[in-house]
Write a protein that holds these residues in place. Sequence first.
Motif, PDB file in Angstrom:
ATOM      1  N   GLN A 256       0.865  -1.234   0.058  1.00 26.83           N
ATOM      2  CA  GLN A 256       0.052  -0.121  -0.079  1.00 26.83           C
ATOM      3  C   GLN A 256       0.921   1.061   0.083  1.00 26.83           C
ATOM      4  OE1 GLN A 256      -0.109  -2.310   2.528  1.00 26.83           O
ATOM      5  NE2 GLN A 256      -1.984  -2.664   3.244  1.00 26.83           N
ATOM      6  N   ASN A 257       1.833   1.246   0.509  1.00 31.11           N
ATOM      7  CA  ASN A 257       2.866   2.335   0.750  1.00 31.11           C
ATOM      8  C   ASN A 257       4.351   2.197   0.389  1.00 31.11           C
ATOM      9  OD1 ASN A 257       4.222   4.673   1.706  1.00 31.11           O
ATOM     10  ND2 ASN A 257       2.969   4.740   3.636  1.00 31.11           N
ATOM     11  N   ASN A 258       4.647   2.704  -0.992  1.00 28.84           N
ATOM     12  CA  ASN A 258       5.971   2.360  -1.493  1.00 28.84           C
ATOM     13  C   ASN A 258       7.091   3.498  -1.039  1.00 28.84           C
ATOM     14  OD1 ASN A 258       5.357  -0.087  -2.496  1.00 28.84           O
ATOM     15  ND2 ASN A 258       4.278   1.095  -4.246  1.00 28.84           N
ATOM     16  N   ARG A 259       6.749   4.424  -0.196  1.00 29.93           N
ATOM     17  CA  ARG A 259       7.632   5.340   0.331  1.00 29.93           C
ATOM     18  C   ARG A 259       8.685   4.896   0.960  1.00 29.93           C
ATOM     19  NH1 ARG A 259       3.952   6.554   4.196  1.00 29.93           N
ATOM     20  NH2 ARG A 259       4.860   7.090   6.341  1.00 29.93           N
TER      21      ARG A 259
ATOM     22  N   GLN B 288      13.327   2.512   7.096  1.00 28.40           N
ATOM     23  CA  GLN B 288      14.096   1.943   6.032  1.00 28.40           C
ATOM     24  C   GLN B 288      15.241   2.329   5.771  1.00 28.40           C
ATOM     25  OE1 GLN B 288      11.006   1.297   2.844  1.00 28.40           O
ATOM     26  NE2 GLN B 288      12.633   0.270   1.475  1.00 28.40           N
ATOM     27  N   ARG B 289      15.411   3.631   5.517  1.00 29.40           N
ATOM     28  CA  ARG B 289      16.876   4.211   5.341  1.00 29.40           C
ATOM     29  C   ARG B 289      17.656   3.522   6.383  1.00 29.40           C
ATOM     30  NH1 ARG B 289      14.186   8.823   3.516  1.00 29.40           N
ATOM     31  NH2 ARG B 289      14.203   9.785   5.565  1.00 29.40           N
ATOM     32  N   HIS B 290      17.461   3.665   7.591  1.00 31.18           N
ATOM     33  CA  HIS B 290      18.284   3.208   8.899  1.00 31.18           C
ATOM     34  C   HIS B 290      18.531   1.856   8.593  1.00 31.18           C
ATOM     35  CE1 HIS B 290      19.509   2.090  12.531  1.00 31.18           C
ATOM     36  NE2 HIS B 290      18.292   1.272  12.685  1.00 31.18           N
ATOM     37  N   LEU B 291      17.612   0.949   7.842  1.00 26.88           N
ATOM     38  CA  LEU B 291      17.886  -0.429   7.983  1.00 26.88           C
ATOM     39  C   LEU B 291      18.415  -0.802   6.648  1.00 26.88           C
ATOM     40  CD1 LEU B 291      14.209  -1.726   8.898  1.00 26.88           C
ATOM     41  CD2 LEU B 291      16.092  -2.174  10.115  1.00 26.88           C
ATOM     42  N   MET B 292      18.290  -0.236   5.605  1.00 27.48           N
ATOM     43  CA  MET B 292      19.410  -0.310   4.608  1.00 27.48           C
ATOM     44  C   MET B 292      20.896   0.190   4.806  1.00 27.48           C
ATOM     45  SD  MET B 292      16.585   1.066   1.652  1.00 27.48           S
ATOM     46  CE  MET B 292      17.576   0.385   0.314  1.00 27.48           C
ATOM     47  N   TYR B 293      21.062   1.046   5.581  1.00 27.65           N
ATOM     48  CA  TYR B 293      22.203   1.574   5.729  1.00 27.65           C
ATOM     49  C   TYR B 293      22.937   0.419   6.820  1.00 27.65           C
ATOM     50  CZ  TYR B 293      26.221   4.017   7.762  1.00 27.65           C
ATOM     51  OH  TYR B 293      27.642   4.223   8.300  1.00 27.65           O
TER      52      TYR B 293
ATOM     53  N   VAL C  76      16.332  -3.852  -7.165  1.00 29.87           N
ATOM     54  CA  VAL C  76      15.494  -2.569  -6.914  1.00 29.87           C
ATOM     55  C   VAL C  76      16.090  -2.124  -5.653  1.00 29.87           C
ATOM     56  CG1 VAL C  76      13.344  -1.689  -6.461  1.00 29.87           C
ATOM     57  CG2 VAL C  76      13.474  -3.922  -7.662  1.00 29.87           C
ATOM     58  N   SER C  77      16.818  -1.094  -5.831  1.00 34.76           N
ATOM     59  CA  SER C  77      17.834  -0.452  -4.724  1.00 34.76           C
ATOM     60  C   SER C  77      17.141  -0.017  -3.526  1.00 34.76           C
ATOM     61  CB  SER C  77      18.736   0.684  -5.366  1.00 34.76           C
ATOM     62  OG  SER C  77      17.661   1.816  -5.674  1.00 34.76           O
ATOM     63  N   ASP C  78      15.643   0.410  -3.484  1.00 33.68           N
ATOM     64  CA  ASP C  78      14.991   0.896  -2.332  1.00 33.68           C
ATOM     65  C   ASP C  78      14.022  -0.020  -1.919  1.00 33.68           C
ATOM     66  OD1 ASP C  78      13.353   1.311  -4.274  1.00 33.68           O
ATOM     67  OD2 ASP C  78      12.572   3.064  -3.806  1.00 33.68           O
ATOM     68  N   LYS C  79      14.301  -1.339  -2.232  1.00 35.09           N
ATOM     69  CA  LYS C  79      13.302  -2.422  -1.676  1.00 35.09           C
ATOM     70  C   LYS C  79      13.901  -3.586  -0.950  1.00 35.09           C
ATOM     71  CE  LYS C  79      10.189  -5.801  -3.927  1.00 35.09           C
ATOM     72  NZ  LYS C  79       9.455  -6.285  -5.048  1.00 35.09           N
ATOM     73  N   LEU C  80      13.185  -3.960   0.059  1.00 34.42           N
ATOM     74  CA  LEU C  80      13.644  -5.092   0.963  1.00 34.42           C
ATOM     75  C   LEU C  80      13.331  -6.473   0.535  1.00 34.42           C
ATOM     76  CD1 LEU C  80      13.404  -3.272   4.297  1.00 34.42           C
ATOM     77  CD2 LEU C  80      15.374  -3.830   3.233  1.00 34.42           C
ATOM     78  N   ARG C  81      14.072  -7.655   0.716  1.00 37.21           N
ATOM     79  CA  ARG C  81      13.477  -9.052   0.201  1.00 37.21           C
ATOM     80  C   ARG C  81      13.998  -9.764   1.435  1.00 37.21           C
ATOM     81  NH1 ARG C  81      17.019 -11.986  -4.263  1.00 37.21           N
ATOM     82  NH2 ARG C  81      19.235 -11.503  -3.419  1.00 37.21           N
ATOM     83  N   PHE C  82      13.319 -11.190   1.370  1.00 36.20           N
ATOM     84  CA  PHE C  82      13.608 -12.230   2.321  1.00 36.20           C
ATOM     85  C   PHE C  82      14.955 -12.994   1.750  1.00 36.20           C
ATOM     86  CE2 PHE C  82       9.285 -11.377   3.795  1.00 36.20           C
ATOM     87  CZ  PHE C  82       9.638 -11.146   5.196  1.00 36.20           C
TER      88      PHE C  82
ATOM     89  N   LEU D  80       7.367  -5.886   4.645  1.00 39.41           N
ATOM     90  CA  LEU D  80       8.768  -5.248   4.223  1.00 39.41           C
ATOM     91  C   LEU D  80       8.430  -3.865   3.518  1.00 39.41           C
ATOM     92  CD1 LEU D  80      10.729  -8.343   2.713  1.00 39.41           C
ATOM     93  CD2 LEU D  80      10.615  -7.616   5.031  1.00 39.41           C
ATOM     94  N   THR D  81       7.375  -3.408   3.522  1.00 39.37           N
ATOM     95  CA  THR D  81       7.168  -2.171   3.006  1.00 39.37           C
ATOM     96  C   THR D  81       6.796  -1.054   3.979  1.00 39.37           C
ATOM     97  OG1 THR D  81       5.789  -3.222   1.110  1.00 39.37           O
ATOM     98  CG2 THR D  81       5.203  -0.913   1.584  1.00 39.37           C
ATOM     99  N   ALA D  82       7.485   0.135   3.947  1.00 42.48           N
ATOM    100  CA  ALA D  82       7.349   1.264   4.684  1.00 42.48           C
ATOM    101  C   ALA D  82       7.653   0.939   6.208  1.00 42.48           C
ATOM    102  CB  ALA D  82       6.065   1.962   4.434  1.00 42.48           C
ATOM    103  N   PRO D  83       8.608   0.352   6.426  1.00 45.14           N
ATOM    104  CA  PRO D  83       8.742  -0.144   7.935  1.00 45.14           C
ATOM    105  C   PRO D  83       9.009   1.011   9.067  1.00 45.14           C
ATOM    106  CG  PRO D  83      11.045  -0.641   6.892  1.00 45.14           C
ATOM    107  CD  PRO D  83       9.854  -0.142   5.651  1.00 45.14           C
TER     108      PRO D  83
END
Length: 442
Positions: A37-40, A45-50, A245-251, A324-327
């Motif tokens: 529902q929310n792809n921003r 998410q920025r914290h987790l990706m870092y 997809v650089s701004d997407k998380l996955r299992f 995994l979307t908009a944590p």
Amino acid sequence: MRVPVRSALRPLWNTTRPVIPCIWRGKYFSSGNVPAQNNRVTPMQRHLMYKIKSTGPITVAEYMKEVLTNPAKGYYVHHDMLGEKGDFITSPEISQIFGELIGIWFISEWIAAGKSAAFQLVELGPGRGTLTGDILRVFSQLGSVLKNCDISIHLVEVSQKLSEIQALTLTEEKIPLERNAESLVYMKGVSKSGIPISWYRNLQDVPKGYSFYLAHEFFDVLPVHKFQKTPQGWREVFIDIDPQVSDKLRFVLAPCSTPAEAFIQQDETRDHIEVCPDAGVIIQELSQRIALTGGAALIADYGHDGTKTDTFRGFCGHKLHDVLTAPGTADLTADVDFSYLRKMAQEKVASLGPVEQKTFLKNMGIDVRLKVLLDKSDDPSVRQQLLQGYDMLMNPKKMGERFNFFALLPHQRLHGGNHQVNAQQTKPSASPVAGFDELTWR
């Protein structure tokens, strides 16, 4: 209340992603067949990706812990997620009867265990304080029964936002709260009926003593480790950045064994499991306390008895939400494995359940209580609200069979026998346990 879950859950594993660097193998997982529902990209998410870019993929448990309780950005730390304007509604918000029957349960156990001269009521994760408020109202209404008992309330709450709401719910605003952020007891107050209330961040900080413990929708938000059985053995599920997809998380699946595999039971037969070590630690703490000082614990939650596999899901705005979307913007939860809690008690105490909510509440006399409230009200809107609340709690397609009750009690409570009884405490009898059997008063 997180009702729409069970029917939406599907098998976890269905598609294999290409091999990526470090030989981590990606997998698609179901999140209750929920659209994104929310792809921003959120601050969390920025914290987790870092974090992932710095140290590599993280466990599902670490992901849940960061998303829910990170001091700076955690969902529970800074959100009021309960109620119609929040992301989910819990049973106490649905009907006052729920909390009243929980209050009756504690009084019934207090009587059956010998009417101790004092007890602590300890709630883990008290939400908005509604449940404790309903219990305290029952204590006041049955004041003649409890008149010689010294009662205190102890709330374990990590969210400063929620603790302030709890204080508004439970205390008289004219009596100022004591606050000390550096103390184990970070806030103190007095209930509207004059009972002292203390707030803690950890169960370990609550004083040991004869206590009744309550955990309502508490264990289902503790971090879980997820594991998948493969031809090479158990492999833990991690969360990584999607290389395409650089701004997407996955299992992804770990390429080899991980330390958390030590938590998997040797007799496990499922192909996919969720294990919650934090729940095991808390159950061991509760068991030790109850075995040492008496009392009981009542645990009410969505769960299963060691039968389910993929239950990890998210909720936002009362709807299922991709985990995994908009944590940081949605609640994360996984069903409680009551068979694991039973094993973690390590026979220090007796355990009862799990029993379905509709059975527990019927044994507690919900039908009688509903009739009393309906007979007292001439307001059609109030009567409709009572009936709708009853249906939500008892209907098998709603909460009746999805919610379960589980209890921990001293062995002597069920079997009688000799044990130390203080001068102001009568000898307990091995009477039935309310809720798990029909409620009886002696």
